[in-house]
Design a protein around this motif. Structure first.
Motif, PDB file in Angstrom:
ATOM      1  N   ASN A  27     -36.560 -40.810 -27.276  1.00  0.00           N
ATOM      2  CA  ASN A  27     -37.280 -41.824 -26.517  1.00  0.00           C
ATOM      3  C   ASN A  27     -38.026 -42.805 -27.421  1.00  0.00           C
ATOM      4  N   MET A  28     -37.785 -42.730 -28.722  1.00  0.00           N
ATOM      5  CA  MET A  28     -38.514 -43.594 -29.650  1.00  0.00           C
ATOM      6  C   MET A  28     -37.540 -44.319 -30.572  1.00  0.00           C
ATOM      7  N   ILE A  29     -37.883 -45.581 -30.873  1.00  0.00           N
ATOM      8  CA  ILE A  29     -37.042 -46.373 -31.769  1.00  0.00           C
ATOM      9  C   ILE A  29     -37.906 -47.398 -32.501  1.00  0.00           C
ATOM     10  N   LEU A  30     -37.517 -47.730 -33.719  1.00  0.00           N
ATOM     11  CA  LEU A  30     -38.226 -48.756 -34.473  1.00  0.00           C
ATOM     12  C   LEU A  30     -37.833 -50.129 -33.944  1.00  0.00           C
ATOM     13  N   VAL A  31     -38.830 -50.956 -33.679  1.00  0.00           N
ATOM     14  CA  VAL A  31     -38.615 -52.335 -33.250  1.00  0.00           C
ATOM     15  C   VAL A  31     -39.618 -53.218 -33.978  1.00  0.00           C
ATOM     16  N   CYS A  32     -39.407 -54.530 -33.908  1.00  0.00           N
ATOM     17  CA  CYS A  32     -40.368 -55.423 -34.554  1.00  0.00           C
ATOM     18  C   CYS A  32     -41.701 -55.356 -33.812  1.00  0.00           C
ATOM     19  N   SER A  33     -42.759 -55.581 -34.533  1.00  0.00           N
ATOM     20  CA  SER A  33     -44.095 -55.471 -33.949  1.00  0.00           C
ATOM     21  C   SER A  33     -44.292 -56.446 -32.794  1.00  0.00           C
ATOM     22  N   ASN A  34     -43.773 -57.674 -32.910  1.00  0.00           N
ATOM     23  CA  ASN A  34     -43.927 -58.648 -31.823  1.00  0.00           C
ATOM     24  C   ASN A  34     -43.285 -58.159 -30.534  1.00  0.00           C
ATOM     25  N   CYS A  35     -42.075 -57.621 -30.629  1.00  0.00           N
ATOM     26  CA  CYS A  35     -41.390 -57.108 -29.435  1.00  0.00           C
ATOM     27  C   CYS A  35     -42.146 -55.926 -28.843  1.00  0.00           C
ATOM     28  N   ASN A  36     -42.583 -55.013 -29.688  1.00  0.00           N
ATOM     29  CA  ASN A  36     -43.289 -53.837 -29.176  1.00  0.00           C
ATOM     30  C   ASN A  36     -44.590 -54.221 -28.487  1.00  0.00           C
ATOM     31  N   LEU A  37     -45.328 -55.130 -29.076  1.00  0.00           N
ATOM     32  CA  LEU A  37     -46.596 -55.538 -28.481  1.00  0.00           C
ATOM     33  C   LEU A  37     -46.378 -56.301 -27.172  1.00  0.00           C
ATOM     34  N   SER A  38     -45.309 -57.092 -27.103  1.00  0.00           N
ATOM     35  CA  SER A  38     -45.053 -57.820 -25.857  1.00  0.00           C
ATOM     36  C   SER A  38     -44.438 -56.917 -24.790  1.00  0.00           C
ATOM     37  N   LYS A  39     -43.729 -55.862 -25.196  1.00  0.00           N
ATOM     38  CA  LYS A  39     -43.172 -54.922 -24.216  1.00  0.00           C
ATOM     39  C   LYS A  39     -44.287 -54.097 -23.601  1.00  0.00           C
ATOM     40  N   SER A  40     -45.214 -53.650 -24.415  1.00  0.00           N
ATOM     41  CA  SER A  40     -46.348 -52.856 -23.954  1.00  0.00           C
ATOM     42  C   SER A  40     -45.881 -51.742 -23.028  1.00  0.00           C
ATOM     43  N   ALA A  41     -46.340 -51.720 -21.783  1.00  0.00           N
ATOM     44  CA  ALA A  41     -45.990 -50.644 -20.849  1.00  0.00           C
ATOM     45  C   ALA A  41     -44.854 -51.032 -19.900  1.00  0.00           C
ATOM     46  N   LEU A  42     -44.169 -52.156 -20.193  1.00  0.00           N
ATOM     47  CA  LEU A  42     -43.053 -52.567 -19.345  1.00  0.00           C
ATOM     48  C   LEU A  42     -41.874 -51.612 -19.494  1.00  0.00           C
ATOM     49  N   SER A  43     -41.100 -51.486 -18.439  1.00  0.00           N
ATOM     50  CA  SER A  43     -39.839 -50.756 -18.555  1.00  0.00           C
ATOM     51  C   SER A  43     -38.902 -51.589 -19.433  1.00  0.00           C
ATOM     52  N   LEU A  44     -37.908 -50.948 -19.995  1.00  0.00           N
ATOM     53  CA  LEU A  44     -36.939 -51.663 -20.828  1.00  0.00           C
ATOM     54  C   LEU A  44     -36.232 -52.740 -20.008  1.00  0.00           C
ATOM     55  N   ARG A  45     -35.869 -52.426 -18.762  1.00  0.00           N
ATOM     56  CA  ARG A  45     -35.199 -53.407 -17.898  1.00  0.00           C
ATOM     57  C   ARG A  45     -36.090 -54.630 -17.661  1.00  0.00           C
ATOM     58  N   ARG A  46     -37.370 -54.404 -17.323  1.00  0.00           N
ATOM     59  CA  ARG A  46     -38.298 -55.511 -17.051  1.00  0.00           C
ATOM     60  C   ARG A  46     -38.523 -56.338 -18.313  1.00  0.00           C
ATOM     61  N   PHE A  47     -38.661 -55.675 -19.465  1.00  0.00           N
ATOM     62  CA  PHE A  47     -38.839 -56.393 -20.730  1.00  0.00           C
ATOM     63  C   PHE A  47     -37.630 -57.272 -21.025  1.00  0.00           C
ATOM     64  N   ALA A  48     -36.431 -56.708 -20.866  1.00  0.00           N
ATOM     65  CA  ALA A  48     -35.213 -57.473 -21.129  1.00  0.00           C
ATOM     66  C   ALA A  48     -35.127 -58.676 -20.195  1.00  0.00           C
TER      67      ALA A  48
END
Length: 69
Positions: A27-48
C-alpha cells in the motif's frame, strides 16, 4: 508517471490511512513530494481525476510493481 529523484521523494499510502489504508509495502510507493502533498487524503481515483491523469494507466503501473489498487 515520471521518475522521481530520491531527494524529492515521499512515501505515499495508495489507500490513505484516513480511509483505513495500512502502512505495508503493498500500500506504499515512492512519489514526488508535490504529488504526495497534493494527494493528501484523496483516493487514488479522485487524485487522478482532479489532476487529469489516466487512472487506469496508473493502476496498471502500480500492479506491475506488486501494489494493491
Amino acid at each position: 508517471m515520471d521518475l522521481t529523484s530520491k531527494d524529492y521523494a515521499h512515501v505515499d499510502h495508495i489507500n490513505p490511512i484516513s480511509n483505513g489504508g495500512l502502512s505495508i509495502k503493498k500500500n506504499m510507493i515512492l512519489v514526488c513530494s508535490n504529488c504526495n502533498l497534493s494527494k493528501s487524503a484523496l483516493s487514488l481515483r479522485r487524485f487522478a481525476k482532479s489532476n487529469n491523469l489516466d487512472f487506469e494507466k496508473i493502476c496498471e503501473r502500480l500492479e506491475e510493481v506488486g501494489k494493491w489498487v
